[in-house]
Design a protein around this motif. Structure first.
Motif, PDB file in Angstrom:
ATOM      1  N   GLY A 251     -27.836 -44.708 -19.078  1.00  0.00           N
ATOM      2  CA  GLY A 251     -27.452 -43.548 -18.294  1.00  0.00           C
ATOM      3  C   GLY A 251     -26.492 -43.845 -17.172  1.00  0.00           C
TER       4      GLY A 251
ATOM      5  N   PHE B 208     -25.196 -43.799 -11.273  1.00  0.00           N
ATOM      6  CA  PHE B 208     -25.364 -42.791 -12.306  1.00  0.00           C
ATOM      7  C   PHE B 208     -24.327 -41.678 -12.086  1.00  0.00           C
ATOM      8  CE2 PHE B 208     -29.643 -44.691 -11.973  1.00  0.00           C
ATOM      9  CZ  PHE B 208     -29.822 -45.070 -13.289  1.00  0.00           C
TER      10      PHE B 208
ATOM     11  N   ASP C  70     -22.518 -38.529 -10.911  1.00  0.00           N
ATOM     12  CA  ASP C  70     -22.745 -37.653  -9.765  1.00  0.00           C
ATOM     13  C   ASP C  70     -21.390 -37.129  -9.318  1.00  0.00           C
ATOM     14  OD1 ASP C  70     -24.010 -36.271  -7.757  1.00  0.00           O
ATOM     15  OD2 ASP C  70     -24.729 -38.024  -6.667  1.00  0.00           O
TER      16      ASP C  70
ATOM     17  N   THR D  79     -32.783 -46.793  -5.064  1.00  0.00           N
ATOM     18  CA  THR D  79     -31.722 -45.811  -5.185  1.00  0.00           C
ATOM     19  C   THR D  79     -31.337 -45.251  -3.823  1.00  0.00           C
ATOM     20  OG1 THR D  79     -31.178 -43.587  -6.007  1.00  0.00           O
ATOM     21  CG2 THR D  79     -33.498 -44.075  -5.706  1.00  0.00           C
TER      22      THR D  79
ATOM     23  N   GLU E 163     -32.537 -33.398  -5.056  1.00  0.00           N
ATOM     24  CA  GLU E 163     -31.866 -34.427  -5.846  1.00  0.00           C
ATOM     25  C   GLU E 163     -32.567 -35.771  -5.699  1.00  0.00           C
ATOM     26  OE1 GLU E 163     -27.488 -36.536  -6.588  1.00  0.00           O
ATOM     27  OE2 GLU E 163     -27.739 -35.098  -4.945  1.00  0.00           O
TER      28      GLU E 163
ATOM     29  N   ARG F  92     -35.061 -36.312  -8.451  1.00  0.00           N
ATOM     30  CA  ARG F  92     -34.456 -36.600  -9.755  1.00  0.00           C
ATOM     31  C   ARG F  92     -33.916 -38.015  -9.823  1.00  0.00           C
ATOM     32  NH1 ARG F  92     -29.130 -35.565 -11.411  1.00  0.00           N
ATOM     33  NH2 ARG F  92     -28.743 -34.256  -9.581  1.00  0.00           N
ATOM     34  N   ARG F  93     -33.331 -38.488  -8.732  1.00  0.00           N
ATOM     35  CA  ARG F  93     -32.733 -39.819  -8.749  1.00  0.00           C
ATOM     36  C   ARG F  93     -33.786 -40.916  -8.854  1.00  0.00           C
ATOM     37  NH1 ARG F  93     -27.832 -38.959 -10.721  1.00  0.00           N
ATOM     38  NH2 ARG F  93     -26.642 -37.469  -9.459  1.00  0.00           N
TER      39      ARG F  93
ATOM     40  N   THR G 264     -36.760 -40.555 -10.325  1.00  0.00           N
ATOM     41  CA  THR G 264     -37.239 -40.464 -11.699  1.00  0.00           C
ATOM     42  C   THR G 264     -36.244 -41.115 -12.660  1.00  0.00           C
ATOM     43  OG1 THR G 264     -38.439 -38.420 -11.197  1.00  0.00           O
ATOM     44  CG2 THR G 264     -37.952 -38.868 -13.509  1.00  0.00           C
ATOM     45  N   GLU G 265     -34.968 -40.817 -12.482  1.00  0.00           N
ATOM     46  CA  GLU G 265     -33.900 -41.366 -13.322  1.00  0.00           C
ATOM     47  C   GLU G 265     -33.892 -42.894 -13.256  1.00  0.00           C
ATOM     48  OE1 GLU G 265     -29.287 -40.077 -13.612  1.00  0.00           O
ATOM     49  OE2 GLU G 265     -29.951 -40.672 -11.601  1.00  0.00           O
TER      50      GLU G 265
ATOM     51  N   ARG H  77     -37.052 -44.563 -15.005  1.00  0.00           N
ATOM     52  CA  ARG H  77     -36.949 -44.620 -16.462  1.00  0.00           C
ATOM     53  C   ARG H  77     -35.933 -45.675 -16.912  1.00  0.00           C
ATOM     54  NH1 ARG H  77     -37.263 -38.079 -16.854  1.00  0.00           N
ATOM     55  NH2 ARG H  77     -39.502 -37.929 -17.283  1.00  0.00           N
ATOM     56  N   ALA H  78     -34.804 -45.739 -16.209  1.00  0.00           N
ATOM     57  CA  ALA H  78     -33.782 -46.719 -16.575  1.00  0.00           C
ATOM     58  C   ALA H  78     -34.273 -48.141 -16.346  1.00  0.00           C
ATOM     59  CB  ALA H  78     -32.513 -46.461 -15.765  1.00  0.00           C
TER      60      ALA H  78
END
Length: 471
Positions: free
Chosen positions: A59, A110, A112, A172, A194, A197-198, A200-201, A204-205
């Motif tokens: 991602g 990522f 943005d 992050t 946001e 979301r960041r 969580t992103e 997962r990565a």
């Protein structure tokens, strides 16, 4: 939560708010400095690290990697793989940290559309750092930056410690940085949303890249953070529990649509502090105490008025209620009560429903679904525990999640350990207590060892406060 970058002087604050000076691009051509005192083979040579040159952060729009002899700040400051201004002021001078952890560092961002983060000359938000130690213990620790700092903010206070234990570490910038973080083009509350979301992103990565690097899935994944990072720990364990096994909440920010939140107590401090400072006005003093600030914290009020209260109120109010000051951008710094659109006169209770809805969109419920330990200092003068962690602890209990939560209120701790050297007889650092809490958390999750019960932790009468704590 960490409403603003921690700073010990106005100049430092401005550097941090500007996003931090570039220490060095992670993939630069300059020679790397060998890890100080390292007695292991150089991981930049053929071997474990070199064999993993093809790691991919799923991602990511851009990524670079480096084999480093030391992933801790003892090595990354010299090699240019951290930005020290991100973490200045968050720890007490003289704090001892582990070092000598070889491995791989992955930096990147990522997709943005905002550009508040200027690190590495990328001018791109949603930047991240992932560090993979050569000797892995099977776990991951994920963090989000406190305040409005960049992705390296937790390097010293969290990263060094967990890397030395063998955890992979990821952090992050939360998708926006700096004092104008609210200018990312989103609707009210959107910049804060946001952040969710960041994290969580990145989580997962990181799980995916760990599988690539070590050939196995992580056994455990923990969320940890201070201030706004603590808020994100709370939010993730409430809303994305499937990604985590537990969390460390170090003085997390509390947003509640019905209050309390930053906008319910900071204006009172801004309105009354000038009179208290000028004359010792008892009514002004009592109003600040009634707003939630701890009796005995008065010696910290001048600093917080100069560096925290005003800026925090204005930029978070602009994010959540931009209509208050009309066309002004985050109000008028240090305005006197009575000045039109002055944040010292802000009254959250009287604001329209749309403002409450914006706060509701980032509010916490207390419904954590994984074990979590909260640590908060009794003299926190930016996020007073009476209107933050005391309230959140009650929310957790009301939500029926109390069995998964421990809350330790540490006497004489304040919001940033950087103030400790100025008041060693009146403050104590919270970093060693946060480390103790992390060890209690992992023993709870992995070995079923029940942590001590909630409660107040008095200041010890002796011993090494700088590097030890007994929760």
């Amino acid at each position: 939560m960490t409403p603003l970058p921690h700073a010990l002087a106005r100049a430092t604050a401005l550097v941090v708010l500007a996003g931090g000076a570039l220490v060095g691009a992670p993939a630069g051509a300059a020679p790397r400095t060998a890890a100080p005192g390292a007695d292991r083979p150089d991981p930049t040579a053929a071997g474990w690290c070199a064999d993993r040159a093809g790691l991919v952060v799923k991602g990511a729009e851009h990524q670079v990697s480096a084999c480093l002899g030391d992933l801790t700040t003892a090595g990354t400051v010299a090699s240019g793989h951290t930005v020290q201004s991100d973490w200045n002021g968050l720890h007490a001078a003289g704090t001892r940290n582990p070092s000598g952890v070889p491995g791989i560092q992955l930096d990147g961002y990522f997709p943005d559309t905002s550009t508040t983060n200027t690190h590495h000359g990328w001018d791109h938000d949603a930047q991240f750092v992932i560090r993979l130690p050569e000797e892995w213990n099977g776990g991951i620790v994920v963090t989000g930056a406190p305040g409005v700092r960049g992705q390296y903010a937790n390097d010293f206070i969290i990263g060094d410690w967990v890397l030395s234990k063998g955890y992979a570490f990821a952090s992050t910038d939360k998708g926006n940085t700096g004092a104008a973080y609210y200018r990312d083009g989103s609707s009210p509350g959107g910049s804060i949303r946001e952040w969710h979301r960041r994290v969580t992103e990145l989580t997962r990565a990181t799980k995916r890249v760990v599988r690539q690097a070590y050939g196995a899935q992580a056994d455990r994944t923990y969320m940890a953070g201070i201030s706004n990072g603590g808020y994100l720990t709370r939010w993730q364990l409430e809303n994305k529990p499937q990604l985590f096994d537990g969390g460390l909440d170090w003085e997390g920010t509390l947003f509640r649509a019905e209050g309390p939140n930053l906008l319910t107590f900071l204006p009172t401090a801004l309105k009354n502090y000038p009179a208290y400072a000028a004359t010792g006005d008892p009514a002004a003093h009592d109003a600040i105490i009634a707003a939630g600030f701890a009796p005995g914290s008065e010696f910290l009020w001048a600093f917080h008025h100069s560096y925290y209260w005003d800026l925090t109120q204005r930029i978070y109010r602009e994010e959540l209620d931009p209509t208050w000051d009309g066309a002004l951008d985050a109000g008028i710094p240090f305005c006197a009560s009575g000045t039109p659109s002055c944040d010292a006169d802000y009254n959250y209770a009287s604001r329209p429903r749309a403002v409450k809805d914006a706060v509701r969109s980032v509010s916490l419920t207390g419904r954590i679904r994984r074990p979590m330990i909260t640590v908060h200092g009794s003299l926190d003068t930016l996020l007073p525990p009476a209107v933050d962690s005391d309230v959140y602890d009650a929310l957790v209990d009301e939500a029926g999640s109390g069995r998964m939560h421990r809350y330790y209120l540490v006497e004489d701790g304040t919001h940033t350990d950087g103030l400790y050297p100025a008041y060693p007889d009146r403050l104590r650092p919270l970093l060693p207590c946060a480390r103790d809490a992390f060890d209690l958390l992992t023993a709870w999750v992995e070995d079923g060892v029940t942590p001590p019960p909630d409660g107040f932790r008095p200041r010890p009468t002796g011993g090494d406060l700088l590097d030890t704590c007994e929760l």
